[in-house]
Motif scaffolding. Structure first.
Motif, short mmCIF file in Angstrom:
data_model
loop_
_atom_site.label_atom_id
_atom_site.label_comp_id
_atom_site.label_asym_id
_atom_site.label_seq_id
_atom_site.Cartn_x
_atom_site.Cartn_y
_atom_site.Cartn_z
N VAL A 153 0.85 -1.19 0.00
CA VAL A 153 0.00 0.00 0.00
C VAL A 153 0.89 1.24 0.00
N GLU A 154 0.66 2.13 -0.95
CA GLU A 154 1.50 3.32 -1.09
C GLU A 154 1.09 4.38 -0.07
N ARG A 155 2.07 4.88 0.66
CA ARG A 155 1.86 5.95 1.63
C ARG A 155 3.11 6.83 1.67
N LYS A 156 2.91 8.08 2.04
CA LYS A 156 4.04 8.98 2.29
C LYS A 156 4.40 8.86 3.77
N TYR A 157 5.41 8.05 4.05
CA TYR A 157 5.74 7.73 5.44
C TYR A 157 6.61 8.83 6.06
N LYS A 158 6.20 9.21 7.29
CA LYS A 158 7.03 10.09 8.11
C LYS A 158 7.81 9.20 9.08
N LEU A 192 9.01 10.38 21.65
CA LEU A 192 7.88 9.49 21.91
C LEU A 192 6.59 10.27 22.05
N ASN A 193 6.63 11.42 22.72
CA ASN A 193 5.44 12.26 22.85
C ASN A 193 4.99 12.79 21.49
N ASN A 194 5.94 13.19 20.65
CA ASN A 194 5.59 13.66 19.31
C ASN A 194 5.00 12.54 18.47
N LEU A 195 5.53 11.33 18.64
CA LEU A 195 5.00 10.19 17.92
C LEU A 195 3.55 9.92 18.32
N GLN A 196 3.26 10.01 19.60
CA GLN A 196 1.89 9.76 20.07
C GLN A 196 0.93 10.80 19.51
N LEU A 197 1.34 12.07 19.48
CA LEU A 197 0.49 13.12 18.92
C LEU A 197 0.27 12.91 17.43
N GLU A 198 1.30 12.48 16.72
CA GLU A 198 1.19 12.25 15.28
C GLU A 198 0.26 11.07 14.99
N LEU A 199 0.36 10.01 15.79
CA LEU A 199 -0.54 8.86 15.61
C LEU A 199 -1.99 9.24 15.92
N ARG A 200 -2.18 10.04 16.95
CA ARG A 200 -3.54 10.48 17.30
C ARG A 200 -4.16 11.29 16.17
N LYS A 201 -3.37 12.16 15.56
CA LYS A 201 -3.86 12.96 14.44
C LYS A 201 -4.16 12.08 13.23
N ILE A 210 3.13 6.44 9.01
CA ILE A 210 4.22 6.65 9.97
C ILE A 210 5.09 5.40 10.00
N GLN A 211 6.39 5.60 9.86
CA GLN A 211 7.38 4.53 9.95
C GLN A 211 8.23 4.75 11.19
N ILE A 212 8.29 3.74 12.04
CA ILE A 212 9.04 3.80 13.29
C ILE A 212 10.24 2.87 13.18
N HIS A 213 11.42 3.44 13.13
CA HIS A 213 12.64 2.63 12.99
C HIS A 213 13.25 2.34 14.35
N PHE A 225 8.39 -0.39 12.41
CA PHE A 225 6.92 -0.42 12.50
C PHE A 225 6.36 0.43 11.37
N PHE A 226 5.33 -0.07 10.70
CA PHE A 226 4.64 0.69 9.67
C PHE A 226 3.18 0.86 10.11
N VAL A 227 2.77 2.12 10.18
CA VAL A 227 1.42 2.45 10.63
C VAL A 227 0.71 3.20 9.51
N LEU A 228 -0.47 2.74 9.16
CA LEU A 228 -1.25 3.41 8.11
C LEU A 228 -2.74 3.23 8.36
N MET A 229 -3.52 4.01 7.66
CA MET A 229 -4.97 3.94 7.76
C MET A 229 -5.55 3.38 6.48
N ILE A 230 -6.55 2.54 6.60
CA ILE A 230 -7.24 1.94 5.46
C ILE A 230 -8.54 2.71 5.25
N PRO A 231 -8.86 3.07 4.00
CA PRO A 231 -10.11 3.80 3.76
C PRO A 231 -11.32 3.02 4.28
N LYS A 232 -12.17 3.71 5.02
CA LYS A 232 -13.37 3.08 5.56
C LYS A 232 -14.55 3.33 4.63
N PRO A 233 -15.20 2.27 4.19
CA PRO A 233 -16.35 2.48 3.29
C PRO A 233 -17.50 3.16 4.03
N LYS A 234 -18.11 4.15 3.36
CA LYS A 234 -19.22 4.87 3.96
C LYS A 234 -20.51 4.08 3.77
#
Length: 220
Positions: free
Chosen positions: A60-65, A80-89, A100-103, A135-144
């Motif tokens: 799945v193509e994503r622009k990883y931070k 770690l605090n910045n990572l948590q805020l970024e994941l929440r957003k 988000i890519q966590i090395h 770690f690779f974190v991404l969101m999958i489109p949710k069907p409406k």
């Protein structure tokens, strides 16, 4: 004539008092040394196969931070605090463009690894995967869901804030039940110490009563 009672000296059974004071202290020190008061937990970790990781997830193509961790939890606390805020957003906005890519560096402490897993669970990230040292974190489109026009709209009336406290009450009950089971497990594991303590208490009480009776009898 009324017989006047003689004043008697107070009796202190020194060996009994020593055992009643020292034994609880010894037990507390023993429990502390054996980590009896430490609550232990665990986190489930799943490592997928290479084919599943590359074909289903990483394709799945994503622009990883990228967040790079290569030190202790104290040194990486800000990151770690910045990572948590970024994941929440990311989760709140359901961003399907970024990821988000966590090395995990070679010098990273194990505490940081556990902290990262904690953050992923706390923020409720639905899609993440560990592949090798990342770690690779991404969101999958949710069907409406399509609205059903044939259904009638219902008006819901809620009195008070009871509905808001349902989750909190359930969590509190689970926490209390877990603590109760933990305390019972301590009694089951160290029952011989508690039994010995109460046995010594009873022996000292009987010895003190017998000592007082013998002394009163000798004085008469």
């Amino acid at each position: 004539m009324i017989e006047q009672r003689k004043k008697r000296k107070k009796i202190f059974y020194v060996p009994g008092m020593i055992s009643l004071v020292l034994i609880p202290l010894i037990c507390m020190v023993y429990f502390y040394k054996t980590d009896a008061f430490v609550n232990k937990g665990c986190i489930d970790v799943w490592f997928p196969s290479d084919s599943l990781a590359t074909q289903k997830f990483l394709s799945v193509e994503r622009k990883y931070k990228v967040y790079d961790f290569n030190s202790s939890a104290i040194a990486e606390s800000t990151k770690l605090n910045n990572l948590q805020l970024e994941l929440r957003k990311l989760n709140r906005e359901n961003d399907t463009i970024k990821g988000i890519q966590i090395h995990l560096g070679n010098k990273m402490n194990y505490e940081v690894y556990v902290r990262i897993l904690d953050i992923l669970l706390i923020e409720g990230m639905p899609n993440y995967l560990q592949y090798n040292n990342d770690f690779f974190v991404l969101m999958i489109p949710k069907p409406k869901p399509k609205p059903d026009k044939s259904l009638k709209r219902l008006k819901v009336f809620v009195c008070g804030s009871g509905s808001l406290n349902v989750g909190a009450d359930d969590w509190l009950k689970e926490e209390q039940e877990a603590r109760r089971k933990y305390v019972l497990s301590l009694f089951k594991k160290y029952w011989i110490l508690f039994l010995g303590y109460f046995g010594l208490v009873l022996i000292n009480i009987f010895a003190l009563v017998k000592f007082n009776k013998n002394r009163n009898y000798n004085q008469k």
